[in-house]
Scaffold this motif. Structure first.
Motif, PDB file in Angstrom:
ATOM      1  N   HIS A  50       0.830  -1.205   0.000  1.00 43.97           N
ATOM      2  CA  HIS A  50       0.000   0.000   0.000  1.00 43.97           C
ATOM      3  C   HIS A  50       0.865   1.257   0.000  1.00 43.97           C
ATOM      4  O   HIS A  50       0.373   2.341  -0.268  1.00 43.97           O
ATOM      5  N   ASP A  51       2.162   1.093   0.283  1.00 43.20           N
ATOM      6  CA  ASP A  51       3.087   2.224   0.272  1.00 43.20           C
ATOM      7  C   ASP A  51       3.504   2.641  -1.136  1.00 43.20           C
ATOM      8  O   ASP A  51       4.173   3.654  -1.293  1.00 43.20           O
ATOM      9  N   SER A  52       3.145   1.863  -2.134  1.00 40.59           N
ATOM     10  CA  SER A  52       3.476   2.225  -3.507  1.00 40.59           C
ATOM     11  C   SER A  52       2.653   3.452  -3.885  1.00 40.59           C
ATOM     12  O   SER A  52       1.426   3.404  -3.887  1.00 40.59           O
ATOM     13  N   GLU A  53       3.328   4.550  -4.151  1.00 42.24           N
ATOM     14  CA  GLU A  53       2.629   5.792  -4.506  1.00 42.24           C
ATOM     15  C   GLU A  53       2.604   6.035  -6.013  1.00 42.24           C
ATOM     16  O   GLU A  53       2.141   7.074  -6.464  1.00 42.24           O
ATOM     17  N   ALA A  54       3.095   5.073  -6.791  1.00 39.00           N
ATOM     18  CA  ALA A  54       3.074   5.201  -8.248  1.00 39.00           C
ATOM     19  C   ALA A  54       1.628   5.166  -8.718  1.00 39.00           C
ATOM     20  O   ALA A  54       0.816   4.395  -8.208  1.00 39.00           O
ATOM     21  N   GLN A  61      -3.571   3.910  -8.544  1.00 32.56           N
ATOM     22  CA  GLN A  61      -2.412   3.428  -7.783  1.00 32.56           C
ATOM     23  C   GLN A  61      -1.997   2.061  -8.313  1.00 32.56           C
ATOM     24  O   GLN A  61      -2.834   1.175  -8.503  1.00 32.56           O
ATOM     25  N   VAL A  62      -0.702   1.912  -8.577  1.00 39.03           N
ATOM     26  CA  VAL A  62      -0.181   0.658  -9.120  1.00 39.03           C
ATOM     27  C   VAL A  62       1.076   0.234  -8.382  1.00 39.03           C
ATOM     28  O   VAL A  62       1.723   1.030  -7.711  1.00 39.03           O
ATOM     29  N   SER A  63       1.383  -1.021  -8.522  1.00 34.69           N
ATOM     30  CA  SER A  63       2.623  -1.604  -8.022  1.00 34.69           C
ATOM     31  C   SER A  63       3.122  -2.557  -9.099  1.00 34.69           C
ATOM     32  O   SER A  63       2.441  -2.773 -10.111  1.00 34.69           O
ATOM     33  N   ILE A  64       4.257  -3.145  -8.879  1.00 30.57           N
ATOM     34  CA  ILE A  64       4.761  -4.126  -9.840  1.00 30.57           C
ATOM     35  C   ILE A  64       3.778  -5.285  -9.935  1.00 30.57           C
ATOM     36  O   ILE A  64       3.420  -5.720 -11.041  1.00 30.57           O
ATOM     37  N   LEU A  65       3.287  -5.768  -8.783  1.00 30.87           N
ATOM     38  CA  LEU A  65       2.310  -6.859  -8.787  1.00 30.87           C
ATOM     39  C   LEU A  65       1.040  -6.477  -9.539  1.00 30.87           C
ATOM     40  O   LEU A  65       0.532  -7.260 -10.344  1.00 30.87           O
ATOM     41  N   VAL A 108     -11.226  -3.244   2.559  1.00 28.85           N
ATOM     42  CA  VAL A 108      -9.892  -3.181   3.157  1.00 28.85           C
ATOM     43  C   VAL A 108      -9.503  -1.711   3.395  1.00 28.85           C
ATOM     44  O   VAL A 108      -9.825  -0.839   2.588  1.00 28.85           O
ATOM     45  N   ASP A 109      -8.855  -1.466   4.509  1.00 28.27           N
ATOM     46  CA  ASP A 109      -8.338  -0.131   4.794  1.00 28.27           C
ATOM     47  C   ASP A 109      -7.192   0.139   3.816  1.00 28.27           C
ATOM     48  O   ASP A 109      -6.244  -0.647   3.726  1.00 28.27           O
ATOM     49  N   HIS A 110      -7.284   1.233   3.097  1.00 28.68           N
ATOM     50  CA  HIS A 110      -6.288   1.538   2.057  1.00 28.68           C
ATOM     51  C   HIS A 110      -4.884   1.722   2.614  1.00 28.68           C
ATOM     52  O   HIS A 110      -3.916   1.649   1.872  1.00 28.68           O
ATOM     53  N   LEU A 119      -4.598  -0.649  -3.870  1.00 26.51           N
ATOM     54  CA  LEU A 119      -5.808  -0.099  -4.477  1.00 26.51           C
ATOM     55  C   LEU A 119      -6.123   1.259  -3.874  1.00 26.51           C
ATOM     56  O   LEU A 119      -5.929   1.471  -2.693  1.00 26.51           O
ATOM     57  N   ASN A 120      -6.636   2.150  -4.708  1.00 29.22           N
ATOM     58  CA  ASN A 120      -7.176   3.408  -4.203  1.00 29.22           C
ATOM     59  C   ASN A 120      -8.622   3.522  -4.684  1.00 29.22           C
ATOM     60  O   ASN A 120      -9.136   2.615  -5.345  1.00 29.22           O
ATOM     61  N   THR A 121      -9.276   4.608  -4.357  1.00 24.89           N
ATOM     62  CA  THR A 121     -10.696   4.766  -4.708  1.00 24.89           C
ATOM     63  C   THR A 121     -10.907   4.708  -6.215  1.00 24.89           C
ATOM     64  O   THR A 121     -11.867   4.081  -6.688  1.00 24.89           O
ATOM     65  N   ALA A 122     -10.023   5.332  -6.977  1.00 23.67           N
ATOM     66  CA  ALA A 122     -10.154   5.299  -8.441  1.00 23.67           C
ATOM     67  C   ALA A 122     -10.054   3.865  -8.959  1.00 23.67           C
ATOM     68  O   ALA A 122     -10.832   3.452  -9.836  1.00 23.67           O
ATOM     69  N   ASP A 123      -9.113   3.075  -8.416  1.00 21.26           N
ATOM     70  CA  ASP A 123      -8.990   1.664  -8.803  1.00 21.26           C
ATOM     71  C   ASP A 123     -10.276   0.912  -8.494  1.00 21.26           C
ATOM     72  O   ASP A 123     -10.757   0.119  -9.296  1.00 21.26           O
ATOM     73  N   ASN A 124     -10.807   1.155  -7.293  1.00 17.77           N
ATOM     74  CA  ASN A 124     -12.015   0.435  -6.874  1.00 17.77           C
ATOM     75  C   ASN A 124     -13.158   0.631  -7.859  1.00 17.77           C
ATOM     76  O   ASN A 124     -13.802  -0.336  -8.273  1.00 17.77           O
ATOM     77  N   TRP A 125     -13.420   1.861  -8.225  1.00 20.78           N
ATOM     78  CA  TRP A 125     -14.566   2.113  -9.117  1.00 20.78           C
ATOM     79  C   TRP A 125     -14.271   1.673 -10.546  1.00 20.78           C
ATOM     80  O   TRP A 125     -15.176   1.240 -11.249  1.00 20.78           O
ATOM     81  N   LEU A 126     -13.013   1.719 -10.954  1.00 21.61           N
ATOM     82  CA  LEU A 126     -12.658   1.167 -12.265  1.00 21.61           C
ATOM     83  C   LEU A 126     -12.879  -0.343 -12.257  1.00 21.61           C
ATOM     84  O   LEU A 126     -13.410  -0.903 -13.224  1.00 21.61           O
TER      85      LEU A 126
END
Length: 152
Positions: A50-54, A61-65, A108-110, A119-126
């Motif tokens: 969740h620390d990935s700020e990319a 919000q994305v990560s390598i995974l 889940v708590d972001h 995940l962030n809110t934008a990811d959730n709704w997408l």
């Protein structure tokens, strides 16, 4: 064999075309997630945290995974588009996975370690829109067509 017969035998059904398009979009998104500039704060990207700020396009919000999951879904979509039955399965099952991911993102708590995707809110709704869209495509385009002969 005429070229018309060959072309019709190799023609993709609408559900195959949809799975191929969705798969191609997932591949594109997966690749774009690894491109600095398209993904903001690229240097903060973590493997799975969740620390990935990319953020892809400065929003998602994305990560390598997360990017690898997009690539895997893309490969699955393109591969499963080979047959109508597999394409329908990809769209229906993939849509269900994205709806579960949407629910997970809501619950889940972001800022917790449970948000490992991240995940962030934008990811959730997408994910919600993707889930519904994929299921709708699989259900509507994957219906079996029956032909009837008039007068029989």
């Amino acid at each position: 064999m005429t070229s018309g017969t060959h072309a019709s035998r190799n023609a993709r059904t609408p559900v195959q075309q949809a799975a191929l398009l969705v798969g191609a979009v997932f591949l594109l998104v997966g690749v774009l997630g690894f491109i600095p500039g398209v993904t903001t704060d690229y240097d903060t990207m973590k493997f799975a945290s969740h620390d990935s700020e990319a953020k892809l396009l400065g929003v998602f919000q994305v990560s390598i995974l997360h990017n690898l999951v997009h690539l895997a879904f893309g490969v699955a979509g393109v591969t499963m588009a080979r047959t109508a039955a597999a394409a329908r399965t990809f769209l229906l099952a993939g849509g269900a996975v994205y709806l579960v991911l949407w629910l997970y993102g809501l619950l889940v708590d972001h800022h917790s370690s449970a948000n490992f995707v991240p995940l962030n809110t934008a990811d959730n709704w997408l994910h919600f829109v993707l889930g519904l869209g994929m299921i709708a495509l699989g259900a509507l385009l994957g219906r079996r067509r029956t032909t009837t002969t008039p007068g029989v």
